[in-house]
Write a protein that holds these residues in place. Sequence first.
Motif, short mmCIF file in Angstrom:
data_model
loop_
_atom_site.label_atom_id
_atom_site.label_comp_id
_atom_site.label_asym_id
_atom_site.label_seq_id
_atom_site.Cartn_x
_atom_site.Cartn_y
_atom_site.Cartn_z
N CYS A 246 -63.68 18.20 -18.51
CA CYS A 246 -64.12 16.82 -18.74
C CYS A 246 -65.57 16.63 -18.30
CB CYS A 246 -63.19 15.88 -17.98
SG CYS A 246 -63.37 14.17 -18.48
N SER A 247 -65.91 17.16 -17.12
CA SER A 247 -67.28 17.00 -16.59
C SER A 247 -68.30 17.59 -17.54
CB SER A 247 -67.42 17.67 -15.22
OG SER A 247 -66.50 17.12 -14.32
N LEU A 248 -67.98 18.75 -18.10
CA LEU A 248 -68.91 19.40 -19.04
C LEU A 248 -69.15 18.50 -20.26
CD1 LEU A 248 -67.51 23.05 -18.82
CD2 LEU A 248 -69.67 22.21 -17.87
N HIS A 249 -68.08 17.80 -20.69
CA HIS A 249 -68.22 16.94 -21.87
C HIS A 249 -69.01 15.66 -21.58
CE1 HIS A 249 -66.04 18.84 -25.15
NE2 HIS A 249 -65.25 19.37 -24.23
N VAL A 250 -68.90 15.14 -20.34
CA VAL A 250 -69.66 13.91 -20.04
C VAL A 250 -71.04 14.25 -19.47
CG1 VAL A 250 -67.68 12.36 -19.78
CG2 VAL A 250 -68.48 13.64 -17.79
N GLY A 251 -71.37 15.55 -19.45
CA GLY A 251 -72.72 15.95 -19.03
C GLY A 251 -72.93 15.95 -17.52
N LYS A 252 -71.82 16.07 -16.76
CA LYS A 252 -71.95 16.14 -15.29
C LYS A 252 -71.72 17.58 -14.84
CE LYS A 252 -70.39 11.40 -14.49
NZ LYS A 252 -69.35 10.55 -13.88
N SER A 253 -72.15 17.86 -13.61
CA SER A 253 -71.93 19.21 -13.08
C SER A 253 -70.45 19.43 -12.79
CB SER A 253 -72.73 19.41 -11.80
OG SER A 253 -72.27 20.57 -11.14
N ALA A 254 -69.94 20.57 -13.21
CA ALA A 254 -68.52 20.89 -12.98
C ALA A 254 -68.37 21.89 -11.83
CB ALA A 254 -67.92 21.45 -14.25
N LEU A 258 -64.98 23.57 -10.08
CA LEU A 258 -64.72 24.98 -10.37
C LEU A 258 -64.60 25.78 -9.08
CD1 LEU A 258 -64.29 27.03 -12.60
CD2 LEU A 258 -66.75 27.41 -12.68
N SER A 259 -65.46 25.47 -8.10
CA SER A 259 -65.38 26.16 -6.79
C SER A 259 -64.03 25.88 -6.14
CB SER A 259 -66.48 25.68 -5.85
OG SER A 259 -67.73 25.91 -6.44
#
Length: 289
Positions: A246-254, A258-259
């Motif tokens: 979701c973060s990748l789609h809204v342009g935020k750091s994921a 992921l960590s």
Amino acid sequence: MASTSPDLLFGLRNNFHIGAYQAAINNSDIPHLSTDEAIERDSLVYRSYIALGSYQLVIDEVDSSAPTALQAVKLLAIYLSGNKDSAISSLRDWLSDAAIGNNPVLRLVAGIIYMHELDYHEALKHTNAGGTMELLALNVQIYIKMHRSDYAEKQLKLMQQIDEDHTLTQLANAWFNLAVGGSKIQEGYLIYQDFSEKYQTTGMILNGKAVCCMHMGRFDEAETLLLEALNKDAKDAETLANLVVCSLHVGKSASRYLSQLKLSHPNHELVKRISSAEESFDRAVQAVA
């Protein structure tokens, strides 16, 4: 003639199916259960502990004199705690034992373990005959993973014939709608929406709604739902994996999600996919260099 006695385990079963595991455990002290009902109650409680990651508690509490259903649940705890080989070897022995091999909980656990192993054909050997709503629901999941929505739909129709309003039938319907996609996504969303109005909102329900939203391109709404799920359980694998996407789609750091996913669930499919992508990227860079 069907008996009209009340289903004493309805609430417990329902809590387990919607992912309200702590509520299932807290409300499991149910009086006047028959022997079979008590075994089902205990197996649902132990599976709730497993879902919460308390594998050792189940391994410690279920001794060798416990009924087959509970032994099977203990096997699942052993498998998920990392002792995969010994769990699978015991599983094979038990399944080949004529006296207990057809126990529905043992077959269910076999299906779950082989599904984790990505050995769908082996899983279906044990689950395909059905016999319980849980086995039918697991068949729906396995066929979806095999990209055989035609077979998944047949299993779903069997569930609908048995009990259209059953929580598992509704859930299986939502999974099927997601797998088919297109206009079916909205139907899936409405099932989860209905659950969140009827029952306590769990991480499972929030993730279900969020995945539907992502499929419909409503990423901001999905993010809100997933952050609510993260508040309920900061280590839940599906929540973290969905937040990465979701973060990748809204342009935020994921990277933070992921960590967390790598730390809590190093064997998660998304972690494996990303690390193999990173490795092939590194190899490509080295080849160029």
